[in-house]
Design a protein around this motif. Structure first.
Motif, PDB file in Angstrom:
ATOM      1  N   ALA A  50       0.827  -1.205   0.000  1.00  0.00           N
ATOM      2  CA  ALA A  50       0.000   0.000   0.000  1.00  0.00           C
ATOM      3  C   ALA A  50       0.864   1.259   0.000  1.00  0.00           C
ATOM      4  O   ALA A  50       0.572   2.234  -0.710  1.00  0.00           O
ATOM      5  N   ALA A  51       1.929   1.255   0.776  1.00  0.00           N
ATOM      6  CA  ALA A  51       2.815   2.422   0.845  1.00  0.00           C
ATOM      7  C   ALA A  51       3.467   2.700  -0.513  1.00  0.00           C
ATOM      8  O   ALA A  51       3.612   3.859  -0.922  1.00  0.00           O
ATOM      9  N   LEU A  52       3.846   1.634  -1.216  1.00  0.00           N
ATOM     10  CA  LEU A  52       4.447   1.813  -2.540  1.00  0.00           C
ATOM     11  C   LEU A  52       3.443   2.402  -3.526  1.00  0.00           C
ATOM     12  O   LEU A  52       3.784   3.302  -4.317  1.00  0.00           O
ATOM     13  N   LEU A  53       2.219   1.914  -3.493  1.00  0.00           N
ATOM     14  CA  LEU A  53       1.194   2.444  -4.392  1.00  0.00           C
ATOM     15  C   LEU A  53       0.885   3.904  -4.086  1.00  0.00           C
ATOM     16  O   LEU A  53       0.706   4.723  -5.002  1.00  0.00           O
ATOM     17  N   GLU A  54       0.816   4.239  -2.806  1.00  0.00           N
ATOM     18  CA  GLU A  54       0.539   5.630  -2.423  1.00  0.00           C
ATOM     19  C   GLU A  54       1.668   6.557  -2.864  1.00  0.00           C
ATOM     20  O   GLU A  54       1.416   7.678  -3.339  1.00  0.00           O
ATOM     21  N   LYS A  55       2.908   6.103  -2.726  1.00  0.00           N
ATOM     22  CA  LYS A  55       4.043   6.922  -3.148  1.00  0.00           C
ATOM     23  C   LYS A  55       4.034   7.113  -4.661  1.00  0.00           C
ATOM     24  O   LYS A  55       4.309   8.221  -5.170  1.00  0.00           O
ATOM     25  N   TRP A  56       3.711   6.063  -5.378  1.00  0.00           N
ATOM     26  CA  TRP A  56       3.625   6.162  -6.840  1.00  0.00           C
ATOM     27  C   TRP A  56       2.552   7.179  -7.243  1.00  0.00           C
ATOM     28  O   TRP A  56       2.775   8.029  -8.103  1.00  0.00           O
ATOM     29  N   PRO A 146      -4.442  -2.937  -8.847  1.00  0.00           N
ATOM     30  CA  PRO A 146      -4.911  -4.146  -8.163  1.00  0.00           C
ATOM     31  C   PRO A 146      -3.905  -5.288  -8.230  1.00  0.00           C
ATOM     32  O   PRO A 146      -3.823  -6.090  -7.283  1.00  0.00           O
ATOM     33  N   ALA A 147      -3.148  -5.380  -9.327  1.00  0.00           N
ATOM     34  CA  ALA A 147      -2.170  -6.463  -9.420  1.00  0.00           C
ATOM     35  C   ALA A 147      -1.118  -6.342  -8.323  1.00  0.00           C
ATOM     36  O   ALA A 147      -0.815  -7.312  -7.611  1.00  0.00           O
ATOM     37  N   LEU A 148      -0.557  -5.144  -8.163  1.00  0.00           N
ATOM     38  CA  LEU A 148       0.457  -4.949  -7.124  1.00  0.00           C
ATOM     39  C   LEU A 148      -0.149  -5.068  -5.729  1.00  0.00           C
ATOM     40  O   LEU A 148       0.482  -5.604  -4.813  1.00  0.00           O
ATOM     41  N   ALA A 149      -1.351  -4.562  -5.549  1.00  0.00           N
ATOM     42  CA  ALA A 149      -2.013  -4.671  -4.251  1.00  0.00           C
ATOM     43  C   ALA A 149      -2.172  -6.131  -3.848  1.00  0.00           C
ATOM     44  O   ALA A 149      -2.074  -6.480  -2.664  1.00  0.00           O
ATOM     45  N   ALA A 150      -2.419  -7.002  -4.822  1.00  0.00           N
ATOM     46  CA  ALA A 150      -2.596  -8.423  -4.551  1.00  0.00           C
ATOM     47  C   ALA A 150      -1.274  -9.151  -4.343  1.00  0.00           C
ATOM     48  O   ALA A 150      -1.263 -10.324  -3.959  1.00  0.00           O
ATOM     49  N   GLY A 151      -0.146  -8.457  -4.609  1.00  0.00           N
ATOM     50  CA  GLY A 151       1.165  -9.084  -4.455  1.00  0.00           C
ATOM     51  C   GLY A 151       1.708  -9.670  -5.736  1.00  0.00           C
ATOM     52  O   GLY A 151       2.682 -10.429  -5.716  1.00  0.00           O
ATOM     53  N   CYS A 152       1.109  -9.327  -6.883  1.00  0.00           N
ATOM     54  CA  CYS A 152       1.585  -9.811  -8.177  1.00  0.00           C
ATOM     55  C   CYS A 152       2.701  -8.917  -8.702  1.00  0.00           C
ATOM     56  O   CYS A 152       2.818  -7.756  -8.315  1.00  0.00           O
ATOM     57  N   THR A 153       3.480  -9.452  -9.610  1.00  0.00           N
ATOM     58  CA  THR A 153       4.396  -8.635 -10.395  1.00  0.00           C
ATOM     59  C   THR A 153       3.717  -8.322 -11.727  1.00  0.00           C
ATOM     60  O   THR A 153       2.747  -8.967 -12.114  1.00  0.00           O
ATOM     61  N   PHE A 154       4.271  -7.330 -12.458  1.00  0.00           N
ATOM     62  CA  PHE A 154       3.501  -6.737 -13.550  1.00  0.00           C
ATOM     63  C   PHE A 154       4.422  -6.341 -14.692  1.00  0.00           C
ATOM     64  O   PHE A 154       5.461  -5.718 -14.484  1.00  0.00           O
ATOM     65  N   LEU A 172       8.376   6.562 -12.909  1.00  0.00           N
ATOM     66  CA  LEU A 172       7.869   7.074 -11.634  1.00  0.00           C
ATOM     67  C   LEU A 172       7.589   5.938 -10.650  1.00  0.00           C
ATOM     68  O   LEU A 172       7.774   6.106  -9.432  1.00  0.00           O
ATOM     69  N   ALA A 173       7.164   4.801 -11.152  1.00  0.00           N
ATOM     70  CA  ALA A 173       6.951   3.645 -10.274  1.00  0.00           C
ATOM     71  C   ALA A 173       8.257   3.230  -9.609  1.00  0.00           C
ATOM     72  O   ALA A 173       8.302   2.943  -8.406  1.00  0.00           O
ATOM     73  N   HIS A 174       9.317   3.223 -10.384  1.00  0.00           N
ATOM     74  CA  HIS A 174      10.618   2.851  -9.834  1.00  0.00           C
ATOM     75  C   HIS A 174      11.130   3.921  -8.872  1.00  0.00           C
ATOM     76  O   HIS A 174      11.735   3.601  -7.838  1.00  0.00           O
ATOM     77  N   GLU A 175      10.876   5.194  -9.195  1.00  0.00           N
ATOM     78  CA  GLU A 175      11.259   6.264  -8.265  1.00  0.00           C
ATOM     79  C   GLU A 175      10.516   6.135  -6.944  1.00  0.00           C
ATOM     80  O   GLU A 175      11.036   6.520  -5.889  1.00  0.00           O
ATOM     81  N   ALA A 176       9.307   5.580  -6.997  1.00  0.00           N
ATOM     82  CA  ALA A 176       8.520   5.398  -5.780  1.00  0.00           C
ATOM     83  C   ALA A 176       9.038   4.260  -4.910  1.00  0.00           C
ATOM     84  O   ALA A 176       8.585   4.093  -3.768  1.00  0.00           O
ATOM     85  N   GLY A 177       9.976   3.483  -5.437  1.00  0.00           N
ATOM     86  CA  GLY A 177      10.545   2.385  -4.661  1.00  0.00           C
ATOM     87  C   GLY A 177      10.074   1.007  -5.078  1.00  0.00           C
ATOM     88  O   GLY A 177      10.478   0.006  -4.481  1.00  0.00           O
ATOM     89  N   ILE A 178       9.229   0.936  -6.090  1.00  0.00           N
ATOM     90  CA  ILE A 178       8.796  -0.368  -6.589  1.00  0.00           C
ATOM     91  C   ILE A 178       9.958  -0.990  -7.355  1.00  0.00           C
ATOM     92  O   ILE A 178      10.502  -0.365  -8.271  1.00  0.00           O
ATOM     93  N   PRO A 179      10.381  -2.200  -6.994  1.00  0.00           N
ATOM     94  CA  PRO A 179      11.544  -2.807  -7.661  1.00  0.00           C
ATOM     95  C   PRO A 179      11.359  -2.902  -9.168  1.00  0.00           C
ATOM     96  O   PRO A 179      10.250  -3.101  -9.673  1.00  0.00           O
TER      97      PRO A 179
END
Length: 463
Positions: A50-56, A146-154, A172-179
């Motif tokens: 959730a924190a990663l999605l909010e940062k994104w 929803p994919a990331l929220a569920a724990g999936c990779t994309f 921007l997703a990567h800047e937010a800390g998403i691997p």
């Protein structure tokens, strides 16, 4: 596979960029990396995801002007619409940041005291997405959220016409800390990358927004490895106006629904069905309002309707207008174009057609352009019959202040999304999906995360 993709501005013909297309080996390597990354990412907590999605989402909003300008230049839509899409894009991430924390399991009462029965949910695995050019940002996060929220990779393949928005969105997703291996992008032709997605054992789910024929092909290809599929496909939305409707209000909603993104949306009104007692009034007011819309480069101030995306789309729209005119339709507004094939820009003035009959191509095929055909009806049963007489069932609109009529339409229209006195019903917190050949599954709302989850049942004995 093709070596590069040329991205042009449909309003000017200017070449914006030439980007490399991924080779088959590169795509397969990224699929493997996404599969491997799932093993670790799926073990993160809901709060971490959730924190990663909010940062994104925060970064998207902080960079919305830049994103909007990229969108407008490669897609053509007016800048205010692109700014609106940037906010809409972020809204899916903030919504699913909360839904990540609501993935509950349950305990089932057992038939004996020595057993315990448990049900849990977990991410399905690597998700491969193919997204369209008409909403180059929002259609990505409606799937990735929803994919990331569920724990999936994309992993996502954007449309060849509009990859630049997606490239920036993934950055921007990567800047937010998403691997980087958790959210990846590949570029190339759909006909080349699609089979790599559907044929890969690493991919456990395909999600696609686009045409019905391509969706059917992806479903067939996915069957070979029994992948999950979500399909948001074509539409042919009716826009029904009853005699008791507020005509002035209906006109404003019709403009918003029909001419947003130059009519290039899957849920835009395609067939205007107007009660015979008010068809003259609505037609006159709607045509006058459509003719007043400012057409031009989406980067210019005050522009309300931009170009259509490319020559293929332009030619189809012109063919529908000419077919309707040849069969007796009256041009109430527009009907003219402003294009230069050599320079590569394609403008069609907002067009309203009267005296339309059901044998015209525009009544049988999705237009995907700024053309509004108007037909009249006598009874509400007739309106429903006309509306439902299509293989598609994505969105429908009806305007009435009579609650009995409203309930009648709600219960009898075979469409997944309905707007009652509302021409713009789409929102992150509500399900978005169609019936019949308009798709499989829903995106948005609590329904939107379920396709990215597997259900696991555990029976514990000898307690």
């Amino acid at each position: 596979m093709s070596n590069q993709i040329t991205v042009t501005n449909p309003a000017t013909g200017e070449v914006l960029a030439q980007i490399p297309a991924d080779s088959a080996d590169t795509v397969n390597a990224k699929l493997k990396a996404g599969h491997e990354a799932f093993k670790k990412f799926s073990k993160t907590t809901a709060y971490e995801r959730a924190a990663l999605l909010e940062k994104w989402a925060e970064l998207i909003l902080a960079n919305k002007q830049e994103l909007a300008e990229i969108m407008t230049k490669e897609n053509g839509k007016p800048l205010p619409e692109s700014l609106g899409e940037a906010a809409y894009t972020a809204s899916y991430l903030t919504w699913y940041a909360e839904e990540a924390k609501r993935l509950y399991g349950r305990t089932i009462p057992a038939a004996t005291s020595s057993k315990r029965l448990l049900v849990t949910q977990q991410g399905i695995g690597l998700v491969a997405a193919i997204t369209p050019w008409n909403f180059p940002a929002a259609m990505m996060t409606r799937k990735a959220g929803p994919a990331l929220a569920a724990g999936c990779t994309f992993i996502v393949k954007p449309a060849e016409d509009t990859p630049l928005t997606m490239i920036r969105l993934v950055e921007l997703a990567h800047e937010a800390g998403i691997p980087k291996d958790v959210v990846q992008i590949v570029n190339g032709k759909g006909s080349e990358i699609g089979p790599l997605f559907t044929g890969s054992d690493y991919v456990r789910k395909i999600t696609f927004t686009g045409s019905t024929p391509v969706g059917k092909l992806l479903i067939q290809q996915s069957a070979e490895t029994v992948k999950g599929v979500s399909m948001e496909l074509g539409g042919h939305a009716p826009f029904i106006i009853c005699e008791d409707a507020d005509i002035d209000y209906a006109v404003t909603q019709a403009l918003a629904s029909k001419f947003r993104n130059a009519g290039q949306t899957c849920v835009c009104a395609n067939r205007f069905l107007v009660h015979e007692s008010v068809v003259a009034e609505f037609s006159e007011k709607f045509a006058k309002a459509a003719a007043a819309l400012k057409v031009g480069n989406g980067m210019d101030a005050g522009v309300e309707v931009g170009p259509v995306i490319n020559k293929k789309g332009f030619d189809k729209i012109v063919e529908q207008i000419e077919d309707a005119k040849a069969k007796g339709a009256t041009v109430l507004a527009g009907g003219t174009t402003n294009h230069d094939v050599e320079k590569g820009y394609f403008f069609i003035n907002p067009t309203v057609l009267g005296n339309v009959t059901h044998d015209m191509n525009i009544m049988q095929e999705e237009t995907f352009g700024p053309v509004a055909p108007i037909v009249s009806f006598k009874t509400y049963e007739e309106a429903v019959e006309i509306a439902n007489n299509t293989p598609f069932g994505l969105a429908a609109y009806f305007f009435t202040d009579n609650y009995k009529r409203g309930i009648f339409f709600q219960e009898n229209l075979d469409f997944g999304i309905l707007g009652w006195n509302d021409g713009l019903p789409s929102t992150a917190q509500a399900p978005f999906g169609g019936m019949k050949e308009s798709g499989i599954g829903s995106e948005g709302g609590i329904e939107g995360i379920q396709p990215y989850l597997e259900t696991k049942y555990l029976s514990i004995g000898n307690i």
